[in-house]
Structure formats: structure tokens, C-alpha cells
Design an enzyme around this catalytic site. Sequence first.
Site, PDB file in Angstrom:
ATOM      1  N   LYS A  44       0.835  -1.206   0.000  1.00 36.63           N
ATOM      2  CA  LYS A  44       0.000   0.000   0.000  1.00 36.63           C
ATOM      3  C   LYS A  44       0.867   1.253   0.000  1.00 36.63           C
ATOM      4  O   LYS A  44       0.601   2.229  -0.705  1.00 36.63           O
ATOM      5  CB  LYS A  44      -0.947  -0.017   1.209  1.00 36.63           C
ATOM      6  N   GLN A  70      -4.356  -1.261   9.592  1.00 33.68           N
ATOM      7  CA  GLN A  70      -4.199  -2.589   8.994  1.00 33.68           C
ATOM      8  C   GLN A  70      -4.787  -3.671   9.907  1.00 33.68           C
ATOM      9  O   GLN A  70      -4.428  -3.752  11.085  1.00 33.68           O
ATOM     10  CB  GLN A  70      -2.713  -2.865   8.710  1.00 33.68           C
ATOM     11  N   ASP A 101     -10.976   3.118   3.857  1.00 40.12           N
ATOM     12  CA  ASP A 101     -11.211   1.679   3.676  1.00 40.12           C
ATOM     13  C   ASP A 101     -12.703   1.392   3.504  1.00 40.12           C
ATOM     14  O   ASP A 101     -13.088   0.311   3.084  1.00 40.12           O
ATOM     15  CB  ASP A 101     -10.711   0.898   4.916  1.00 40.12           C
TER      16      ASP A 101
END
Length: 284
Positions: free
Chosen positions: A53, A97, A120
Site C-alpha cells: 500500500k 491494517q 477503507d
Amino acid sequence: MTAKIISGKDISSDIKNEAAAAAAALTAVGRQPTLAVIVVGEDPASRVYVNNKKKACVFCGINSPEYAFPYETTQETLLRCIDELNRAPEVDGILCQLPLPAHIDENAVIDAIDPKKDVDGFSPVNACNLLAGKDCFLPCTPAGIIEMLRRSGIQTAGKHCVILGRSNIVGKPAAVLMLRENATVTVCHSKTKDLKSYTKSADILIAAIGKPNFVTADMVKPGAAVIDVGINRTPDGKLCGDVDFEHVKEVAGAISPVPGGVGPMTIAMLMHNTVKAAQMHINE
Ligand code: NDP
């Protein structure tokens, strides 16, 4: 006839180029997009995902400061960090994460992220807006699936889409998005009886169950589009999806591979969402 390969690698590259152009335009007016990346512990798989990422952020010209915490970090410390990032005007997106260590309540952490920075698309506010058909940050994996289908010219309206898996991050939101694309949607899960009778009738089959090579050629309708979300390891350590790619590609009309399919699309959509957040915040 062998299926057309839907290359998530190529399509994600186009999306990242679009995000890079938009990020450059923001940087030119003094507002480089910023994605704050929170990592807890040393899980090797999480480290690979985070590094990929961050690499995409560098490519797109997005700033990506990392907030790394040891495994034993308390939930309170993590929530304090999120609170500070929520209030930091230069931070556009916050990525925490997953998975988090067992002593931390993942839902509490996701709920704490400001929905305007939830790139997200996991927060309850974004999930509700998705259901209501309002503009919101779309969860990256399902949004990536839709982009793959769109950009490969695969028709969705009136088609029967069967989704294997009903998780909050993939199966459920993918079902809502496919409905939005005017598909007729069936969602299957571990309690579904006679799974094959559903998969065999799918014009579009999305597999998101986390079981290596689970979908076999006899489960697929000839000519169907097959999207493989699964990321699994075979006993010899090789990466594979939920679909038996080698055999299913002889039956399907189109198929996405693993690796090089949904994985890179998920990262590209995160870049897209981060730039979208920065564009929203510049006007605040
Ligand atoms: P979850 O474990 O949260 O959900 C799995 C789902 O599959 C559940 O709904 C479960 O049913 C269902 N399922 C399990 N076994 C069967 C079966 N035999 N038949 C039918 N349904 C079954 O997984 P995720 O949704 O988080 O992830 C799914 C896969 O996708 C994983 O391999 C994951 O690594 C991968 N993934 C890939 C991403 C990418 O970027 N490419 C992003 C996110 C995930 P039930 O609800 O009844 O338990």
C-alpha cells in the site's frame, strides 16, 4: 475456448495513474494527499500488505506516514492515536491494517475513525450510506471488483451474480454494489445447501471464501465471468485463489487470476479513495 483473462494488474495500473494525476493536481495547489497508516504488531502478512500500500502511495504521490505500535499496545493508546489523526487537518485518510491483536476490539477501532477519513470504507456510517445508495467511501475490494467488470466490458444489468461469502468487508458490500449495477444477486455462505446449483446458474461468479481452489470447473456455467477474491497459500507455499484457475479458465468466458487480479485492484481503490478524501477536505 479459453477464458479472457481479466488482468487486475493492468486495470489497477490505469486507476493508479488516474489517482496520481489527481494527486499531482492537489499537490500543485499545496495540498498533497496524506494517508496515515497504522500497524500494530509484526504480523508478516500485514507487513507485506502495508508495504504494498505504501509503495502504491509513493507511485501516486500520496504522503503515507506510518504509525507503528508493538503487539502489546493497548486499545486506549490506539484510540488516542486515531483521535489525533481525526483532528489533524493534513491527514485525509486513516488506514488501520487488520487483523488487530486479539486484546483489541476491531469494531471499536474502526468505529473511532472519522467517516470522512475512512478510506477503507469499513465504518458503520459508510456501510449505512452504501446500503442507502448515498455517496460514500466504497470498501476497496468490492469497489475494485465492480471496476474490473466495468473496465472489462462485462455486462451486469439483468445478469445473475452469485457471491460466495458474506463477510462485512467483501461478500455483503459486493452484493449491495452488484445490486446497484442492476444484477440479480444471490449470496451463498457456509450453510448454503447444494452450492453447485447456485454457482452453475451464475453469469457472474464472485468467490470470496478463503478456501484454496474451492470452485472447480464443474461448478461453473460455460461462458460465465469468474472473479476470484481469495488469497490462500497452497501446502508448498504458493499463492492461490478460491478458484481452480487452470481448469475453470477452460469453461468460463472471463476470469481474474490470483495473483494479479483482485489484490492489486484493492490497493488501487484505496489510492482512489484517498485522493477523493483529499478533494473533499480541500473545500472544507
Ligand atoms: P471471511 O472468513 O470473513 O468470510 C468467508 C465467507 O466465506 C463467510 O461468509 C463463510 O460463510 C463463507 N464460506 C466459508 N466456507 C464456505 C463454503 N464451503 N461454502 C460457501 N461459503 C463458505 O473472509 P473474507 O471475506 O475476509 O475473505 C475471503 C477471502 O478473500 C480470503 O481468502 C481473503 O484472504 C480474501 N481477501 C482478499 C482481498 C483482496 O484484496 N484480494 C481482500 C479481502 C479478503 P459463513 O458466513 O457461513 O461462515
